[in-house]
Write a protein that holds these residues in place. Structure first.
Motif, PDB file in Angstrom:
ATOM      1  N   PHE A 438      90.189  21.998  62.434  1.00 48.92           N
ATOM      2  CA  PHE A 438      90.751  23.069  63.252  1.00 48.92           C
ATOM      3  C   PHE A 438      89.728  24.151  63.571  1.00 48.92           C
ATOM      4  CE2 PHE A 438      94.929  21.364  61.895  1.00 48.92           C
ATOM      5  CZ  PHE A 438      95.436  21.166  63.173  1.00 48.92           C
ATOM      6  N   SER A 439      88.765  24.336  62.691  1.00 49.76           N
ATOM      7  CA  SER A 439      87.677  25.261  63.004  1.00 49.76           C
ATOM      8  C   SER A 439      86.914  24.776  64.233  1.00 49.76           C
ATOM      9  CB  SER A 439      86.732  25.386  61.801  1.00 49.76           C
ATOM     10  OG  SER A 439      85.626  26.207  62.120  1.00 49.76           O
ATOM     11  N   LEU A 440      86.641  23.465  64.278  1.00 51.20           N
ATOM     12  CA  LEU A 440      85.936  22.912  65.434  1.00 51.20           C
ATOM     13  C   LEU A 440      86.808  22.944  66.684  1.00 51.20           C
ATOM     14  CD1 LEU A 440      83.419  21.418  66.542  1.00 51.20           C
ATOM     15  CD2 LEU A 440      84.671  19.300  66.120  1.00 51.20           C
ATOM     16  N   ILE A 441      88.100  22.650  66.532  1.00 49.49           N
ATOM     17  CA  ILE A 441      89.005  22.647  67.689  1.00 49.49           C
ATOM     18  C   ILE A 441      89.034  24.031  68.341  1.00 49.49           C
ATOM     19  CG2 ILE A 441      91.445  22.502  68.342  1.00 49.49           C
ATOM     20  CD1 ILE A 441      91.631  20.210  66.195  1.00 49.49           C
ATOM     21  N   ARG A 442      89.117  25.070  67.499  1.00 45.15           N
ATOM     22  CA  ARG A 442      89.113  26.429  68.057  1.00 45.15           C
ATOM     23  C   ARG A 442      87.773  26.753  68.711  1.00 45.15           C
ATOM     24  NH1 ARG A 442      92.193  27.288  63.265  1.00 45.15           N
ATOM     25  NH2 ARG A 442      90.318  27.911  62.122  1.00 45.15           N
ATOM     26  N   LYS A 443      86.697  26.244  68.140  1.00 43.87           N
ATOM     27  CA  LYS A 443      85.364  26.465  68.721  1.00 43.87           C
ATOM     28  C   LYS A 443      85.257  25.786  70.089  1.00 43.87           C
ATOM     29  CE  LYS A 443      80.430  25.871  67.643  1.00 43.87           C
ATOM     30  NZ  LYS A 443      80.044  24.940  68.711  1.00 43.87           N
ATOM     31  N   LEU A 444      85.762  24.556  70.193  1.00 47.69           N
ATOM     32  CA  LEU A 444      85.718  23.835  71.467  1.00 47.69           C
ATOM     33  C   LEU A 444      86.538  24.560  72.534  1.00 47.69           C
ATOM     34  CD1 LEU A 444      86.113  20.156  70.176  1.00 47.69           C
ATOM     35  CD2 LEU A 444      84.028  21.241  71.049  1.00 47.69           C
TER      36      LEU A 444
END
Length: 498
Positions: A438-444
């Motif tokens: 989810f950290s990456l999803i928010r970053k994307l």
């Protein structure tokens, strides 16, 4: 009079406690409704009673006497029958054979066809007039519509003539006339003194047929209410509990980011969903909510081209998208990640490098590959997800479930898609891996990618989605934005009349 009692029944799967010290009392001649969100423990409790899951603790009493339910056959011998949410029909057998499958009448080693057809006719007659003209005892189940198959499963459950009947989402594919007939049958069974456990996602059905409702939250029974003396709001409040929080998505972020939509869907219709319409804008995480199996996954798979829609239009970046097959949608910039790694994700038995590169192969139309060059592309994507692995040449099976899912997501990061479709992507992975994902999803999203997220865990939607579209019965029932993104509103929309 108590027909069925559960005392201190518990079930764990590793560190996950699916059911905690459950105490439940089902009376003779009542319809007892079980309510709770996805993963609350409703199905686990039902499966324990039906013998398909063995409890770790507690005891079960039938008519006041302790019983040991060692398996489904033992449950049937004790007079317990269940309708499973996932149908258990023999697709290549006839309607009559499926209805009598648990106890086929025989003459020696051969099936007694006359007795079989006579027994099946009794249960088919209960639904006379609502099954459809092409429904018959000798119709092959695989040729039937979804609602007709569900009726066969109900008939099969009734054919056990059990004193305790469990119906887990038995009405999900039925039309209104079929539901009304089914409820007439249930009321007749009540008059006969049968005990019925009923699970439904439709609040109108619960209040139409239920006598009592028991709410399960996070594996614990939190209370029971007489249906006649309560309201939908009170039941939903029990499901939500004391916490009533909005999502932790930054409040300053606009609910609808500015700019043109990257994905526009209008009137999309197909198996399991109808008239779906929404926009996803650059930088937005659009959530799909609601109880499991209400069309969320079917819509995502249709947009990816895995299932063909029958009507509607889709635009990607303002240009028509025709999701005929995954190969075509991938090349146009659509990515899809499923929580079912074994079916839709990993290439079993192959190295990590081969598992992370297939989308790049496809998009670049590569015929030959240089392993060193591919490794140089794969490593940044894997590192962005904090993937733990010994080497790219190691088999995918050497990784934990969470790291396997990271590999599946990493394959889409090498050539960035315009839209990322996430179909319950964290199913079956640990908390640390979820946090990384989810950290990456928010970053994307922050980098401008449009993301559609279906999550069966409500907290994942409330914590990450800018907007939530709540599905019920294959249609979007409500949109939650801003301060309206609360657990109460999510449950209320999920359970409201379809």
């Amino acid at each position: 009079m108590s027909r069925l009692q559960l005392k201190g029944v518990g079930k764990s799967y590793g560190a996950t406690k699916a059911l905690r010290h459950a105490d439940l009392d089902i009376e003779a001649g009542e319809v007892h409704v079980l309510m709770g969100s996805n993963g609350s423990g409703k199905s686990t409790l039902s499966k324990i009673v039906a013998g398909s899951v063995r409890p770790d603790t507690g005891e079960i009493l039938l008519d006041g006497k302790p019983v040991s339910i060692t398996g489904p056959q033992a449950a049937r011998r004790l007079g317990i029958a269940i309708f499973y949410q996932e149908l258990s029909l023999a697709a290549h057998r006839t309607v009559a054979e499926n209805i009598c499958l648990a106890d086929l009448p025989s003459r020696g080693v051969f099936v007694d066809r006359t007795a079989l057809e006579a027994r099946a006719a009794k249960y088919i007659a209960l639904f006379d007039g609502v099954t459809g003209d092409d429904f018959s005892p000798d119709a092959v189940v695989q040729d039937l519509r979804a609602d007709q198959r569900q009726l066969v499963e109900i008939m099969k459950t009734l054919a056990g003539e059990a004193s305790v009947l469990i119906f887990d989402e038995a009405t999900s594919a039925l039309d209104r006339a079929q539901v009304e007939r089914f409820f007439e049958i249930l009321r007749d069974l009540k008059r006969q003194g049968r005990s019925i456990i009923f699970i439904s996602h439709r609040m109108d059905e619960i209040f139409a047929i239920g006598d009592r409702a028991t709410v399960i939250r996070d594996g614990e029974i939190v209370g029971s209410r007489q249906i006649a003396g309560t309201t939908p709001a009170e039941i939903i409040s029990m499901m939500v509990g004391a916490q009533e929080e909005t999502a932790t998505v930054a409040d300053a972020a606009p609910a609808r980011p500015a700019g043109p939509p990257v994905l526009s869907v209008r009137g999309l219709t197909g198996p399991g969903f109808s008239d779906i319409g929404f926009d996803v804008r650059a930088g937005e995480i659009l959530g799909f909510g609601g109880l499991h199996g209400q069309g969320q996954s079917a819509v995502l798979r249709a947009l990816f081209g895995a299932n063909s829609p029958t009507a509607g239009s889709v635009e990607l970046g303002g240009k028509p998208l025709h999701p005929k097959n995954p190969r075509a949608t991938i090349r146009q910039g659509v990515a899809y990640v499923s929580g079912d790694r074994s079916r839709d994700g990993v290439v079993s038995g192959r190295p990590i490098l081969e598992n992370v590169m297939p989308i790049h192969y496809l998009r670049e139309r590569m015929m030959l590959a240089n392993p060193s060059a591919l490794a140089a592309k794969a490593l940044p994507a894997l590192q962005a997800l904090k993937t733990k692995f010994a080497g790219l040449g190691h088999p995918i099976s050497s990784l934990s479930g969470g790291n396997q899912q990271k590999v599946v997501i990493a394959r889409w990061l090498i050539d960035r898609p315009a839209v990322l479709l996430l179909d319950d992507p964290t199913k079956g992975i640990d908390l640390s891996a979820k946090a990384d994902l989810f950290s990456l999803i928010r970053k994307l999203a922050g980098e401008g990618m449009g993301i559609v997220l279906y999550a069966s865990e409500d907290a994942e939607l409330l914590d990450n989605a800018d907007r939530i579209l709540v599905f019920n019965g294959g249609a979007i029932r409500r949109e939650l934005t801003g301060a309206a993104r609360t657990r109460f509103n999510l449950y209320q929309a999920a359970y409201e009349a379809a």
